[in-house]
Design a protein around this motif. Structure first.
Motif, PDB file in Angstrom:
ATOM      1  N   MET A   1      44.603  36.273  31.481  1.00  0.00           N
ATOM      2  CA  MET A   1      44.797  35.764  32.824  1.00  0.00           C
ATOM      3  C   MET A   1      43.504  35.892  33.620  1.00  0.00           C
ATOM      4  O   MET A   1      42.735  36.818  33.407  1.00  0.00           O
ATOM      5  N   HIS A   2      43.324  34.961  34.532  1.00  0.00           N
ATOM      6  CA  HIS A   2      42.174  35.026  35.434  1.00  0.00           C
ATOM      7  C   HIS A   2      42.535  34.376  36.763  1.00  0.00           C
ATOM      8  O   HIS A   2      43.465  33.587  36.854  1.00  0.00           O
ATOM      9  N   ASN A   3      41.777  34.768  37.809  1.00  0.00           N
ATOM     10  CA  ASN A   3      42.023  34.174  39.116  1.00  0.00           C
ATOM     11  C   ASN A   3      40.980  33.105  39.390  1.00  0.00           C
ATOM     12  O   ASN A   3      39.904  33.106  38.800  1.00  0.00           O
ATOM     13  N   THR A   4      41.331  32.218  40.284  1.00  0.00           N
ATOM     14  CA  THR A   4      40.459  31.108  40.625  1.00  0.00           C
ATOM     15  C   THR A   4      40.748  30.681  42.061  1.00  0.00           C
ATOM     16  O   THR A   4      41.864  30.876  42.544  1.00  0.00           O
ATOM     17  N   PRO A   5      39.761  30.108  42.751  1.00  0.00           N
ATOM     18  CA  PRO A   5      40.050  29.564  44.074  1.00  0.00           C
ATOM     19  C   PRO A   5      41.157  28.512  43.969  1.00  0.00           C
ATOM     20  O   PRO A   5      41.176  27.701  43.037  1.00  0.00           O
ATOM     21  N   LEU A   6      42.072  28.525  44.897  1.00  0.00           N
ATOM     22  CA  LEU A   6      43.198  27.607  44.854  1.00  0.00           C
ATOM     23  C   LEU A   6      42.759  26.164  45.060  1.00  0.00           C
ATOM     24  O   LEU A   6      43.444  25.242  44.618  1.00  0.00           O
TER      25      LEU A   6
ATOM     26  N   PHE B   1      44.007  31.731  46.638  1.00  0.00           N
ATOM     27  CA  PHE B   1      43.709  31.908  45.212  1.00  0.00           C
ATOM     28  C   PHE B   1      44.918  31.602  44.341  1.00  0.00           C
ATOM     29  O   PHE B   1      46.056  31.637  44.794  1.00  0.00           O
ATOM     30  N   GLY B   2      44.625  31.354  43.075  1.00  0.00           N
ATOM     31  CA  GLY B   2      45.658  31.215  42.072  1.00  0.00           C
ATOM     32  C   GLY B   2      45.358  32.121  40.903  1.00  0.00           C
ATOM     33  O   GLY B   2      44.201  32.498  40.679  1.00  0.00           O
ATOM     34  N   ILE B   3      46.392  32.504  40.163  1.00  0.00           N
ATOM     35  CA  ILE B   3      46.238  33.238  38.914  1.00  0.00           C
ATOM     36  C   ILE B   3      46.718  32.327  37.801  1.00  0.00           C
ATOM     37  O   ILE B   3      47.847  31.804  37.844  1.00  0.00           O
ATOM     38  N   LEU B   4      45.848  32.123  36.832  1.00  0.00           N
ATOM     39  CA  LEU B   4      46.116  31.218  35.717  1.00  0.00           C
ATOM     40  C   LEU B   4      46.202  31.985  34.403  1.00  0.00           C
ATOM     41  O   LEU B   4      45.529  33.009  34.228  1.00  0.00           O
ATOM     42  N   ASP B   5      46.995  31.460  33.502  1.00  0.00           N
ATOM     43  CA  ASP B   5      47.031  31.933  32.118  1.00  0.00           C
ATOM     44  C   ASP B   5      47.093  30.689  31.249  1.00  0.00           C
ATOM     45  O   ASP B   5      48.048  29.905  31.352  1.00  0.00           O
ATOM     46  N   ASP B   6      46.077  30.485  30.410  1.00  0.00           N
ATOM     47  CA  ASP B   6      45.992  29.266  29.594  1.00  0.00           C
ATOM     48  C   ASP B   6      46.190  28.015  30.443  1.00  0.00           C
ATOM     49  O   ASP B   6      46.957  27.119  30.096  1.00  0.00           O
ATOM     50  N   ASN B   7      45.518  27.970  31.578  1.00  0.00           N
ATOM     51  CA  ASN B   7      45.549  26.848  32.514  1.00  0.00           C
ATOM     52  C   ASN B   7      46.906  26.612  33.174  1.00  0.00           C
ATOM     53  O   ASN B   7      47.092  25.612  33.858  1.00  0.00           O
ATOM     54  N   ALA B   8      47.862  27.513  32.987  1.00  0.00           N
ATOM     55  CA  ALA B   8      49.152  27.414  33.684  1.00  0.00           C
ATOM     56  C   ALA B   8      49.076  28.293  34.930  1.00  0.00           C
ATOM     57  O   ALA B   8      48.685  29.460  34.852  1.00  0.00           O
TER      58      ALA B   8
ATOM     59  N   THR C   1      58.927  32.554  38.601  1.00  0.00           N
ATOM     60  CA  THR C   1      60.086  33.417  38.386  1.00  0.00           C
ATOM     61  C   THR C   1      59.985  34.210  37.084  1.00  0.00           C
ATOM     62  O   THR C   1      60.390  35.365  37.048  1.00  0.00           O
ATOM     63  N   HIS C   2      59.408  33.624  36.058  1.00  0.00           N
ATOM     64  CA  HIS C   2      59.314  34.347  34.780  1.00  0.00           C
ATOM     65  C   HIS C   2      58.202  35.401  34.767  1.00  0.00           C
ATOM     66  O   HIS C   2      58.078  36.146  33.803  1.00  0.00           O
ATOM     67  N   CYS C   3      57.428  35.482  35.852  1.00  0.00           N
ATOM     68  CA  CYS C   3      56.319  36.450  35.927  1.00  0.00           C
ATOM     69  C   CYS C   3      56.507  37.470  37.046  1.00  0.00           C
ATOM     70  O   CYS C   3      55.603  38.276  37.300  1.00  0.00           O
ATOM     71  N   GLN C   4      57.642  37.442  37.721  1.00  0.00           N
ATOM     72  CA  GLN C   4      57.837  38.351  38.847  1.00  0.00           C
ATOM     73  C   GLN C   4      57.996  39.788  38.374  1.00  0.00           C
ATOM     74  O   GLN C   4      58.345  40.046  37.230  1.00  0.00           O
ATOM     75  N   ASN C   5      57.657  40.710  39.283  1.00  0.00           N
ATOM     76  CA  ASN C   5      57.717  42.160  39.024  1.00  0.00           C
ATOM     77  C   ASN C   5      56.720  42.617  37.962  1.00  0.00           C
ATOM     78  O   ASN C   5      56.961  43.594  37.269  1.00  0.00           O
ATOM     79  N   LYS C   6      55.592  41.910  37.877  1.00  0.00           N
ATOM     80  CA  LYS C   6      54.528  42.286  36.942  1.00  0.00           C
ATOM     81  C   LYS C   6      53.222  42.591  37.664  1.00  0.00           C
ATOM     82  O   LYS C   6      52.176  42.692  37.041  1.00  0.00           O
ATOM     83  N   GLY C   7      53.272  42.700  39.002  1.00  0.00           N
ATOM     84  CA  GLY C   7      52.089  43.064  39.768  1.00  0.00           C
ATOM     85  C   GLY C   7      51.213  41.912  40.212  1.00  0.00           C
ATOM     86  O   GLY C   7      50.154  42.144  40.803  1.00  0.00           O
ATOM     87  N   LEU C   8      51.624  40.668  39.964  1.00  0.00           N
ATOM     88  CA  LEU C   8      50.774  39.533  40.334  1.00  0.00           C
ATOM     89  C   LEU C   8      50.689  39.357  41.854  1.00  0.00           C
ATOM     90  O   LEU C   8      49.635  38.992  42.379  1.00  0.00           O
ATOM     91  N   GLY C   9      51.775  39.629  42.573  1.00  0.00           N
ATOM     92  CA  GLY C   9      51.732  39.541  44.039  1.00  0.00           C
ATOM     93  C   GLY C   9      50.770  40.557  44.619  1.00  0.00           C
ATOM     94  O   GLY C   9      49.979  40.244  45.515  1.00  0.00           O
ATOM     95  N   THR C  10      50.810  41.771  44.097  1.00  0.00           N
ATOM     96  CA  THR C  10      49.876  42.816  44.535  1.00  0.00           C
ATOM     97  C   THR C  10      48.440  42.411  44.226  1.00  0.00           C
ATOM     98  O   THR C  10      47.543  42.579  45.061  1.00  0.00           O
TER      99      THR C  10
ATOM    100  N   MET D   1      42.862  38.584  48.053  1.00  0.00           N
ATOM    101  CA  MET D   1      42.686  37.962  49.365  1.00  0.00           C
ATOM    102  C   MET D   1      42.049  38.938  50.351  1.00  0.00           C
ATOM    103  O   MET D   1      41.107  38.593  51.062  1.00  0.00           O
ATOM    104  N   LEU D   2      42.537  40.169  50.399  1.00  0.00           N
ATOM    105  CA  LEU D   2      41.977  41.149  51.335  1.00  0.00           C
ATOM    106  C   LEU D   2      40.527  41.468  51.002  1.00  0.00           C
ATOM    107  O   LEU D   2      39.704  41.655  51.897  1.00  0.00           O
ATOM    108  N   ASN D   3      40.187  41.507  49.720  1.00  0.00           N
ATOM    109  CA  ASN D   3      38.798  41.759  49.317  1.00  0.00           C
ATOM    110  C   ASN D   3      37.884  40.598  49.701  1.00  0.00           C
ATOM    111  O   ASN D   3      36.692  40.791  49.920  1.00  0.00           O
ATOM    112  N   ALA D   4      38.433  39.389  49.777  1.00  0.00           N
ATOM    113  CA  ALA D   4      37.636  38.210  50.141  1.00  0.00           C
ATOM    114  C   ALA D   4      37.479  38.058  51.651  1.00  0.00           C
ATOM    115  O   ALA D   4      36.617  37.319  52.118  1.00  0.00           O
TER     116      ALA D   4
END
Length: 159
Positions: free
Chosen positions: A1-6, A46-53, A80-89, A95-98
């Protein structure tokens, strides 16, 4: 996974994520009225991507209360399939760091039990109103620089 500008994410992918996270009736929410006609703030979205998804996203918007500029944080969306895995945090920290000292104070509609850990609280928003229904305890402010803000006023898009 990686983050990218939205800004580099397609509108279709973003809308699909938002529909999944919040439902297709999400446009009826008060937060949508707050940012109506505004363009997301690039350096804080920002967005978080995994294999371009696209798995998760955060958007920030220019809003105003009275004559005071604010940044509306949200939606913070996680598939929904990724909730409760820390992605919101992860998105909130990204965002706060930016954020820069020149950025306006931040406001959001959210659960104080969750967003309180990021410095958001409802103590200075009780005199503000919104253009739709809201729970006063969920109108949260993060004002690290202690910018003087109106004690009363309607929150809305920054024209």
């Amino acid at each position: 996974m990686h983050n990218t500008p939205l800004s580099g994410i397609s509108a279709d992918a973003l809308n699909a994520l938002l529909d999944d996270a919040f439902g297709t009736d999400r446009h009826m929410r008060t937060a949508y009225l707050l940012r109506k006609g505004m363009t997301a703030i690039d350096h804080l979205s920002f967005g978080i991507l995994d294999d371009n998804a696209l798995l998760a996203s955060i958007q920030c918007w220019p809003v105003r209360v009275g004559m005071a500029d604010l940044i509306l944080v949200g939606p913070v969306a996680v598939a929904t399939h990724c909730q409760n895995k820390g992605l919101g945090t992860e998105l909130m920290q990204l965002m706060l760091n930016a954020a820069t000292p020149q950025d306006a104070p931040m406001v959001m509609i959210g659960d104080p039990e969750y967003y309180g850990r990021f410095g958001f609280e409802a103590k200075d928003t009780s005199g503000w109103t919104l253009p739709g229904p809201w729970e006063p305890r969920r109108l949260l402010l993060r004002n690290v620089e202690m910018v003087a803000l109106p004690t009363h006023g309607m929150l809305g898009p920054a024209d």
